[in-house]
Design an enzyme around this catalytic site. Sequence first.
Site, PDB file in Angstrom:
ATOM      1  N   SER A 257      -1.147   6.295   0.860  1.00  8.73           N
ATOM      2  CA  SER A 257      -2.456   5.653   0.943  1.00  8.73           C
ATOM      3  C   SER A 257      -2.642   5.101   2.352  1.00  8.73           C
ATOM      4  O   SER A 257      -1.678   4.860   3.071  1.00  8.73           O
ATOM      5  CB  SER A 257      -2.573   4.529  -0.076  1.00  8.73           C
ATOM      6  OG  SER A 257      -2.471   5.050  -1.392  1.00  8.73           O
TER       7      SER A 257
ATOM      8  N   LEU B 221       0.891  -1.153   0.000  1.00 11.45           N
ATOM      9  CA  LEU B 221       0.000   0.000   0.000  1.00 11.45           C
ATOM     10  C   LEU B 221       0.929   1.203   0.000  1.00 11.45           C
ATOM     11  O   LEU B 221       1.831   1.300   0.851  1.00 11.45           O
ATOM     12  CB  LEU B 221      -0.896  -0.031   1.244  1.00 11.45           C
ATOM     13  CG  LEU B 221      -2.122   0.855   1.282  1.00 11.45           C
ATOM     14  CD1 LEU B 221      -3.037   0.600   0.084  1.00 11.45           C
ATOM     15  CD2 LEU B 221      -2.893   0.641   2.567  1.00 11.45           C
ATOM     16  N   ASP B 222       0.760   2.094  -0.957  1.00 10.04           N
ATOM     17  CA  ASP B 222       1.654   3.249  -1.073  1.00 10.04           C
ATOM     18  C   ASP B 222       1.716   4.033   0.226  1.00 10.04           C
ATOM     19  O   ASP B 222       0.759   4.065   0.996  1.00 10.04           O
ATOM     20  CB  ASP B 222       1.185   4.184  -2.195  1.00 10.04           C
ATOM     21  CG  ASP B 222       1.317   3.568  -3.570  1.00 10.04           C
ATOM     22  OD1 ASP B 222       2.210   2.728  -3.762  1.00 10.04           O
ATOM     23  OD2 ASP B 222       0.520   3.934  -4.446  1.00 10.04           O
ATOM     24  N   THR B 223       2.825   4.716   0.433  1.00 13.92           N
ATOM     25  CA  THR B 223       3.029   5.526   1.629  1.00 13.92           C
ATOM     26  C   THR B 223       1.918   6.558   1.795  1.00 13.92           C
ATOM     27  O   THR B 223       1.449   6.804   2.906  1.00 13.92           O
ATOM     28  CB  THR B 223       4.409   6.225   1.560  1.00 13.92           C
ATOM     29  OG1 THR B 223       5.407   5.221   1.398  1.00 13.92           O
ATOM     30  CG2 THR B 223       4.700   7.006   2.816  1.00 13.92           C
TER      31      THR B 223
END
Length: 183
Positions: free
Chosen positions: A49, A45-47
């Site tokens: 997000s 999960l992107d930073t």
Amino acid sequence: MIILFNKPFNVVCQFSAHDPGNGKTGHPTLKDFIQIPDVYAAGRLDTDSEGLLILTDDGMLQHRLSDPKRKEFKTYWVQVEGTPSTEDLEPLIRGIDLSDFVAKPAQVRLIPEPESLWLRNPPIRERKAIPTSWLEIKISEGKNRQVRRMTAKIGFPTLRLIRYAIGQYTIDGIQNGQHKVIE
């Protein structure tokens, strides 16, 4: 063992320290929230997000949960700039060309702001003259920054992205920054 973690904004999905290359400590990592040894994230999960991240100590389960061939649906709550109409959302529902790949058809609908929503730190940028809306987007893929690229392509940039569910697993009852062991 399966751990459901409600990842806060700005947290890196790894346990090792993140060095941005300037000698300073970077973003917080999973080790700042989860002190259970020998577990690993099943997917990313992107930073920037938030929301559901599944961790496990079972390598086979980790592979199964993160394998793109398994087509496990992921549900996102997406706050976008503007108010898209049904016609605006149609390209996402049909499948949209993002230049390097064509995203598979998504399930998309406008939703009210989720009731269980926590405050984000820092807050999103808002413009007084432009309203924001919430979408629920379900996809079976998970390519790099896919949901953000999809909403930008139709002219409604993502301001906040929260992964609510992966298959049967959700963040229901898990406060932001907290986790729950379910097996």
